[in-house]
Motif scaffolding. Sequence first.
Motif, PDB file in Angstrom:
ATOM      1  N   THR A 586       9.785  -0.398   4.687  1.00 19.37           N
ATOM      2  CA  THR A 586       8.769   0.262   5.499  1.00 19.37           C
ATOM      3  C   THR A 586       9.435   1.330   6.354  1.00 19.37           C
ATOM      4  O   THR A 586      10.482   1.080   6.948  1.00 19.37           O
ATOM      5  CB  THR A 586       8.047  -0.745   6.410  1.00 19.37           C
ATOM      6  OG1 THR A 586       7.357  -1.700   5.612  1.00 19.37           O
ATOM      7  CG2 THR A 586       7.043  -0.042   7.320  1.00 19.37           C
ATOM      8  N   THR A 606       6.437   1.459   1.942  1.00 15.27           N
ATOM      9  CA  THR A 606       5.357   1.715   2.892  1.00 15.27           C
ATOM     10  C   THR A 606       5.746   2.882   3.776  1.00 15.27           C
ATOM     11  O   THR A 606       6.775   2.834   4.462  1.00 15.27           O
ATOM     12  CB  THR A 606       5.069   0.476   3.747  1.00 15.27           C
ATOM     13  OG1 THR A 606       4.689  -0.613   2.893  1.00 15.27           O
ATOM     14  CG2 THR A 606       3.944   0.748   4.727  1.00 15.27           C
ATOM     15  N   ALA A 627       2.600   2.501  -0.312  1.00 19.39           N
ATOM     16  CA  ALA A 627       1.491   2.301   0.618  1.00 19.39           C
ATOM     17  C   ALA A 627       1.639   3.319   1.734  1.00 19.39           C
ATOM     18  O   ALA A 627       2.651   3.327   2.433  1.00 19.39           O
ATOM     19  CB  ALA A 627       1.502   0.879   1.173  1.00 19.39           C
TER      20      ALA A 627
END
Length: 1007
Positions: A586, A606, A627
């Motif tokens: 992320t 992400t 994402a």
Amino acid sequence: MLARCSFLCSVFFLRHLFLAMLMLASVLSFGQGGSCIEFDGTNDYISVPNHSSLNLTGNTITLEAWIYPTAWQNNYFEGSVVVKEAVSISGYMLRVGDDGTLGFTLGNGSSWFHAVSPSGTLTLNRWQHIAGVLDGTNMTVYVDGVEVATQTFSGNIASNSVTLSIGITEIYSSRTFQGKIDEVRIWSDARTLSEIQANMHKSLTGSESNLVAYYSMSDASGTTLTDNSTNTNNGTLINSPVWKTSGALAGPGMALDFDGTNDQVQAAINMTPGSVLTIEGWFNFNSLTNQQNLAHLHRQSPTTTRIVPYKTSDHLIALFIYDGSNTYVVNSTYTVAQAGVWHHLAFVYNAGNVAIYVNGQPAGTSTGNGSFTTSATNTLYIGSDPGALYANVKIDEFRLWSAARTEAEIRANKDRTLDGTEANLLAYYRFDQQPDASNTTLHDLSSNGHHGTLTNMDAATDWVSGSPFNTWIGSESGDWSNAENWSRGSVPSGEDVGIFPWAGSSAPSSANISGRNFYVASGNTVSHSGNLTLTGEFYNEGTFATSGTATFSGSATQAIRGTGATTFGTLVINNSNGVTMEQNITTSTGLTLTSGALSIGANTLTLNGIVSQTSGSLTGGSSSCIAIGEAGLRLDLPAVTLNNLNLDRVAGSALTGNVTVNGTLTLTEGVLNVGANTLTLGTAASVAGSPGTSNHIQATSGSLRKNYSGTGSFVFPVGDGAAYSPITLNFTSGSFSSGYATVSVTNAKHPGNVSATDFLNRYWTVSSSGISGFSCNVSAQYADDDINGTEAAITGGKYSAGTWTDLGAVTAGSNLITGTVSGFSDFTGGEPAAFPVEWLNFAARAEGSSTLLEWATASEQNSDFFAVERSANRNEWTSLGIVAAAGNSDDLREYTYLDQAPQAGKNYYRLRQVDIDGKMQYSALVEMTFDPAPLSVYPNPAHNWLNVTEPGESGQLVKIFELTGREVYRALSEDGKISLQGLAPGVYGGRLDMNKGELRHFTFIKD
């Protein structure tokens, strides 16, 4: 005399704490780590009540301890480490002085005897092992396993009944020690130098013969110091000395340097016969010439067999196996060896199956490699084959196992030292001995005692500093730049780094982190605010989160691996050989692709913040997922192939290259603008979420493509960024061969729609490839704002080659155009009309840097001329020139026009045919793409000024936005120079509104 001390940062920091963790049955073996006690040098100490076992009255004794002095006291009598002294001139003492001396003092009742090292033997702010030994008549002082002072003694140690003190002399309260103490051991016998060297770097069991008291300092908290021997001579902490995480036995510190000529170490290895082995260690090649045998395990009987890990002449790593009949060689799959660089190499042999690991990463496997077996007695050679192929290399942390170690076990232990008690550990050589002519034994720190002998080596010079890795201790704080927080007593500088969850340890939380390979162990949580810069691998089994920038800038392929949770602030890829993801990642503030590819693999990336792309790229695959999170400005997504793409960005997203999604496209929030690119959905792809006005695919310049392998229906969730206008294609029949359909939408009246009153200000352009003989039900949904005139008077139509096909009245109220077609072109709504020109074709092709337009008509009635028009966005059109028409003709007429100066990027062309009476109609659109000139943004980072230009453009409108999306700057720039004065330091997004209507986006850093 006072002992010399070359830097020794041994393994034991990781011991005390982890004894408890080992009982929890972790599958991985975590080594020595624990606690120590820090004394302030004023009045704190440990008091142990007198006991007969401590009242040694013979003429043999050994005192040992690890110390980390932070300041000297007045003289060598002042810095008390271990003291049992009475005014009756009785007892024993081990103390340090004001000038780095080490003193060992004994009283026989009438005289004190002192063995004192030279000044400067000890060093401040470094862990050192100290020992004093009385063997009957001689007192000897050792520092780090090297003799530094001797003194004769007569008589016996006199008895007394005073307490034993650690950190002070109780009868002289001014004689205090300032610093840390760990691993205090009191023996009733005279330990030999070999016994001291063999045990100083590892914990004891507590049941050893003649062990009177053993304070491993493993309590970690409280006011009681436990005696870990069988005598239970527990102590009490007085005046609050402080428990700290210990670096006493954490390493590495030293290594052995083999000259490649005749150096080797030989050790007899006794073991249960078997055909499973793991050989591993750290190796630093002095030279890469020729083949170099790193080790050799030799079985003499009943049949000679051997297994040899080595470096090949072409710098691969290999394992040689001879099973008594045949030989086998397994090479690494890529070039490994580099001179002057520490490599962790592991070789696993499991009944013919071989696996090679480099720095914990698989580097080659092979099956069917003979039936090598060991016998009860074997010979291990380190640094050579028997008498040949010597290695010119430094070796450290050599381990021999009677088990096939897994990748997880190898990786979890390579950046830390072991206890020596791990299951299946045959031999463990730490090499943490000092350069001294007497140090000719390489001690095995396992429980097996497989000590080796240095052969043809100079023990005074071949023991050298070893720095393959550095283990985080965190004894003082979370400050990465504090040397006392590190096992080697120095901040990492190029070596591997290991972060482990030791009791009482502070996780690194500040300053910038730099190193080669970086490992976070399971159970460890690192919340960091600085930057992370690595030239090797990142491996996280715990939780790692930094709000700073993580930069991967190695010269070979790097990997981000593990099973833990990893969050970077801004992830920077600056490695031309690329970085591979082998875990989910992320980013909280952005991704910067400077050089090389970030390969997502079978993981999820992400992305919060923005993506900045220079010459780097993204590489995905059938299992890759991205994402796009909520935080940040509009995100520009580079070209990539994915399994899943999840869009959840209120500010929206945009494509800067072609993107393929083969799994699920989830439209949670925000519009995805494909720009001039194509978003392709694979044959099995689906759309999740609830597409609508705030979350759809903006396909006004580029297109949305769907691959078809057969009949079926699909809703294309397209719109123009402001209105949602999906179109559904339901193929009910046809032949499909790598087939696909492509859709784009235009928020304008169709140029060929001559309806005057009732029409739609919207049309869909649909095309297909690889689909033939089909029948397709089409349903296109328009918005209320698209209706001009009366909706009930509007008919759906398909426009192709200048001819309209009537699809019937629109479905008023539901805002739908429906119909069944066997071919594609443009779909819209309007009034049926007749068109005087019957178009046969209209096409465009490149002629060098120009566009050649070609068209033909089958018949013309009263036609005057053709106006050639061009657009960059299909909304705003410019007339390029006029081509005279035939007037009246029933014959084939062919025309051409050459656009000698097409625009960079997309060029859309149409023909406006005008009759003699002024009536006109438009042809279908054709397009031609020319690569745009690169946008120039410099310097980046910028201070007061930023230059943003595109060749051939001037008078451009420049806008600058904060990460929140708030516009902070807008100006018309003639020369591209933008003033940044008044902007706070940080990351900004920018947009260039060019004269030709195209929008170009960029990011930069204001320092």
